[in-house]
Design an enzyme around this catalytic site. Structure first.
Site, PDB file in Angstrom:
ATOM      1  CG  HIS A   1      -7.073   4.773   0.990  1.00  0.00           C
ATOM      2  ND1 HIS A   1      -7.066   4.048  -0.450  1.00  0.00           N
ATOM      3  CD2 HIS A   1      -6.260   5.127   1.664  1.00  0.00           C
ATOM      4  CE1 HIS A   1      -5.624   4.448  -0.287  1.00  0.00           C
ATOM      5  NE2 HIS A   1      -5.067   4.888   0.614  1.00  0.00           N
TER       6      HIS A   1
ATOM      7  CG  HIS B   1      -1.945   1.000   1.226  1.00  0.00           C
ATOM      8  ND1 HIS B   1      -3.309   1.087   1.626  1.00  0.00           N
ATOM      9  CD2 HIS B   1      -1.812   2.300   2.003  1.00  0.00           C
ATOM     10  CE1 HIS B   1      -3.736   1.662   1.253  1.00  0.00           C
ATOM     11  NE2 HIS B   1      -2.888   3.343   1.261  1.00  0.00           N
TER      12      HIS B   1
ATOM     13  CG  ASP C   1      -0.667   5.148   3.427  1.00  0.00           C
ATOM     14  OD1 ASP C   1      -0.938   5.057   2.480  1.00  0.00           O
ATOM     15  OD2 ASP C   1      -1.260   5.835   4.453  1.00  0.00           O
ATOM     16  CG  ASN C   2       0.256   9.285   1.783  1.00  0.00           C
ATOM     17  OD1 ASN C   2      -0.482   8.167   2.331  1.00  0.00           O
ATOM     18  ND2 ASN C   2      -0.203   9.912   0.591  1.00  0.00           N
TER      19      ASN C   2
ATOM     20  CD  GLU D   1      -5.839   7.708   6.246  1.00  0.00           C
ATOM     21  OE1 GLU D   1      -6.643   7.715   5.047  1.00  0.00           O
ATOM     22  OE2 GLU D   1      -4.752   8.024   6.523  1.00  0.00           O
TER      23      GLU D   1
ATOM     24  CG  HIS E   1      -0.849   6.468  -1.953  1.00  0.00           C
ATOM     25  ND1 HIS E   1      -2.051   7.106  -2.373  1.00  0.00           N
ATOM     26  CD2 HIS E   1      -0.888   6.177   0.083  1.00  0.00           C
ATOM     27  CE1 HIS E   1      -2.711   6.481  -1.823  1.00  0.00           C
ATOM     28  NE2 HIS E   1      -2.610   5.150  -0.333  1.00  0.00           N
TER      29      HIS E   1
ATOM     30  CE  LYS F   1      -2.866  11.585  -2.936  1.00  0.00           C
ATOM     31  NZ  LYS F   1      -3.305   9.997  -3.120  1.00  0.00           N
TER      32      LYS F   1
HETATM   33 ZN    ZN Z   1      -3.759   5.015   1.680  1.00  0.00          ZN
END
Ligand code: ZN
Length: 433
Positions: free
Chosen positions: A226, A75, A327-328, A229, A77, A80
Site C-alpha cells: 500500500h 486487492h 479494496d474495502n 494513499e 480486505h 475488515k
Molecule cells: Zn487496501
C-alpha cells in the site's frame, strides 16, 4: 438460458478482444466481436467467430449479449469487511478509518468473528462472478496469529470456487522490529502468502524497504504494497519501492496499490517515478471507489475537488501493468461495496475514464490481475480453459455499464451457479456492542 448439460453450444456471444486471446474474428470499434462458444465437461472446447449456421444447428442464441471471463479481484480486505454497523468511520477521513478499524481489530477480531465475515464476503464475490481474490490481512501482533490460520482454512473451504490469496498488512515501521518481522515473513511463507506492508515517508524508509525485499528474496515471496494513499505531494514511496526493487535485483512479482499522491505531483517528478516503476516491472492497482471516498475528504464540509485516483493512463502508456480492484467493503475505509467487480469496473470507467476508446481497459479486472497473481488461464476466455464466465444482459458498453446487471448469469465449470447473495441479517449477531 445456460443449458443444464455436460456439453452445449452458445451462439452469438459478444466477446471483447482484450479478453479473448487467439480468437480470429472481426472486432468492432468498441473491441467486440460475435462468437460461438462450445462447452464440454466444464471446459471451453472451442471459441470461434460467429457462424450463422450455429443457431439452426441447435446452439443457444445469446442474441449478442456480452460474455466476460470471471473477474479477478487483486486487492481487498475481507478481514475488515462488514464491520461498519459496529464501527463506523466518524468523519470519513483516512485517519478516522485507521483509528476505527484498529480499535475494532483489537476488541473484536476473534477467529470466529473473522471467519463469519470473510465467508460472507466471499459468498458475495462469488455470486457477482469473481473467481480469484487477494485479501490483505492485518498482521499487527498478535492479530497475525489469529488471522492467518483462519485464512488458511477459508482458502481450503473455497478452493475450486474462489482462488484465495493472502498478503500480510502492517505499517512499515513494524519492520523495525526485525526479529518479529522475520518471523512474520516465515509465517507468510508457510501459508504460501504474499509479503505486504504499508509504506510511509519515515526517515528510515529505504533501510526498511531493503529489509522487506531481503525477506521476500529469502523466502521466495511476491510483494504487495500500500503506497502513498494520500494527497501529500511529499509522499514518494512508490518511487522508493521501484528503486529498492531495482537495486535488490528482486525477481518476484510486485503489486503496488493506491499511489494517490502521484496524481498531485509535478510532471518531472511523475516522469522520473514512472520511468523507475516501468524499469522495475512493478504492477499498480488503483482502488477507485475507496480513493473517491477517502481522498480530498474535507473537515469543513466543503466539496471534494479531486478524484483521488492515480495516473493509470500514463502508466499503461508506458507498458506498466495496471489493475483496478475492490479494496474495502462496508468498513471504516469505505462505507459501501460488495466485492462486485462489475461495479468496480463501472465506477472505474467513470472516475478514471476507461472509455472513448475502451481499448484494453477490461483487462484491469481480469487478465492483468490474474497475471500479477500468477493465475494461469484466469481472466481470459479461450479454448481449453475452464468454462467460467459471466453472461450479461448488456450488448454494448453503454448497456452493460448503465444498469447493475443484478440478473447476470455466472457460469462455473459450464453450469449456472446459484447467485443468491448472503443476507445482511446473518451478521447481526456480530454487530452487537
Ligand atoms: Zn487496501
Amino acid at each position: 438460458m445456460i443449458p443444464n448439460a455436460v456439453s452445449y453450444r452458445l451462439a452469438k456471444a459478444r466477446l471483447h478482444a482484450s479478453l479473448t486471446p487467439g480468437l480470429a474474428a472481426t472486432y468492432d470499434s468498441d473491441g467486440f466481436a460475435l462468437a460461438d462458444i462450445a462447452v464440454a465437461d466444464g471446459k471451453i472446447s472451442a471459441v470461434a467467430a460467429h457462424d450463422r449456421a450455429a443457431i439452426s444447428s441447435g446452439a443457444v442464441d445469446l442474441a449478442g449479449r456480452i460474455v466476460l471471463p470471471c473477474f479477478v479481484d487483486c486487492h481487498t480486505h475481507i478481514d475488515k469487511g462488514h464491520i461498519w454497523p459496529r464501527k463506523p468511520n466518524p468523519d470519513g477521513t483516512f485517519t478516522g478509518a485507521l483509528n476505527a478499524a484498529g480499535a475494532d481489530r483489537v476488541a473484536r477480531w476473534s477467529a470466529e468473528d473473522l471467519a463469519k465475515r470473510m465467508d460472507f464476503s466471499l459468498r458475495s464475490a462469488y455470486a457477482h462472478g469473481t473467481k480469484a481474490l487477494r485479501t490483505h490481512l492485518d498482521s499487527v501482533a498478535p492479530q497475525e496469529e489469529i488471522s492467518w490460520p483462519v485464512f488458511e482454512t477459508m482458502r481450503e473451504t473455497w478452493r475450486g470456487r474462489i482462488e484465495l490469496q493472502g498478503a500480510c498488512l502492517l505499517g512499515i515501521e513494524g519492520v523495525r522490529d526485525k526479529k518479529w518481522f522475520d518471523r512474520l515473513a516465515k509465517r507468510v511463507a508457510a501459508a504460501k502468502g504474499v509479503l505486504g506492508v504499508v509504506t510511509y515517508m519515515v526517515p528510515d524508509l529505504e533501510e526498511l524497504l531493503d529489509h522487506v525485499f531481503a525477506q521476500a528474496i529469502k523466502h521466495g515471496l511476491d510483494l504487495d504494497f500500500h503506497a502513498d494513499e494520500t494527497d501529500d505531494i511529499a509522499a514518494i514511496s512508490l518511487k522508493k519501492i521501484a528503486e529498492a526493487a531495482l537495486w535488490s535485483g528482486f525477481e518476484g512479482n510486485i503489486l503496488v496499490g493506491h499511489c494517490c499522491s502521484l496524481a498531485r505531483q509535478p510532471d518531472l517528478e511523475v516522469l522520473d517515478t514512472l520511468d523507475k516503476v516501468a524499469k522495475a516491472g512493478l504492477a499498480v492497482v488503483s482502488l477507485p471507489m475507496c480513493n473517491l471516498y477517502l481522498q480530498d475528504r474535507r473537515s469543513d464540509h466543503t466539496t471534494p475537488r479531486w478524484r483521488g485516483v492515480t495516473l493509470l493512463h500514463e502508466m499503461k502508456a508506458r507498458g506498466i501493468a495496471v489493475a483496478v480492484a475492490s479494496d474495502n467493503t462496508r468498513d471504516p475505509f469505505y462505507a459501501y461495496g460488495d466485492l462486485d467487480m462489475l461495479e468496480v469496473y463501472r465506477m472505474a470507467t467513470r472516475i478514471l475514464h476507461f472509455d472513448h476508446p475502451v481499448a484494453d481497459w477490461p483487462q484491469t479486472v481480469a487478465a492483468t490481475p490474474a497475471k500479477v497473481m500468477r493465475l494461469d488461464g484466469f481472466g481470459t476466455l479461450a479454448a481449453g480453459g475452464d468454462a467460467d464466465f459471466i453472461l450479461f444482459k448488456g450488448r454494448s458498453w453503454t448497456e452493460l455499464l448503465s444498469r447493475p446487471e443484478s440478473d447476470r448469469i455466472v457460469v462455473r465449470g459450464g453450469l449456472a451457479i446459484d447467485r443468491q447473495l448472503p443476507d445482511y441479517a446473518e451478521l447481526d449477531g456480530l454487530m452487537v456492542e
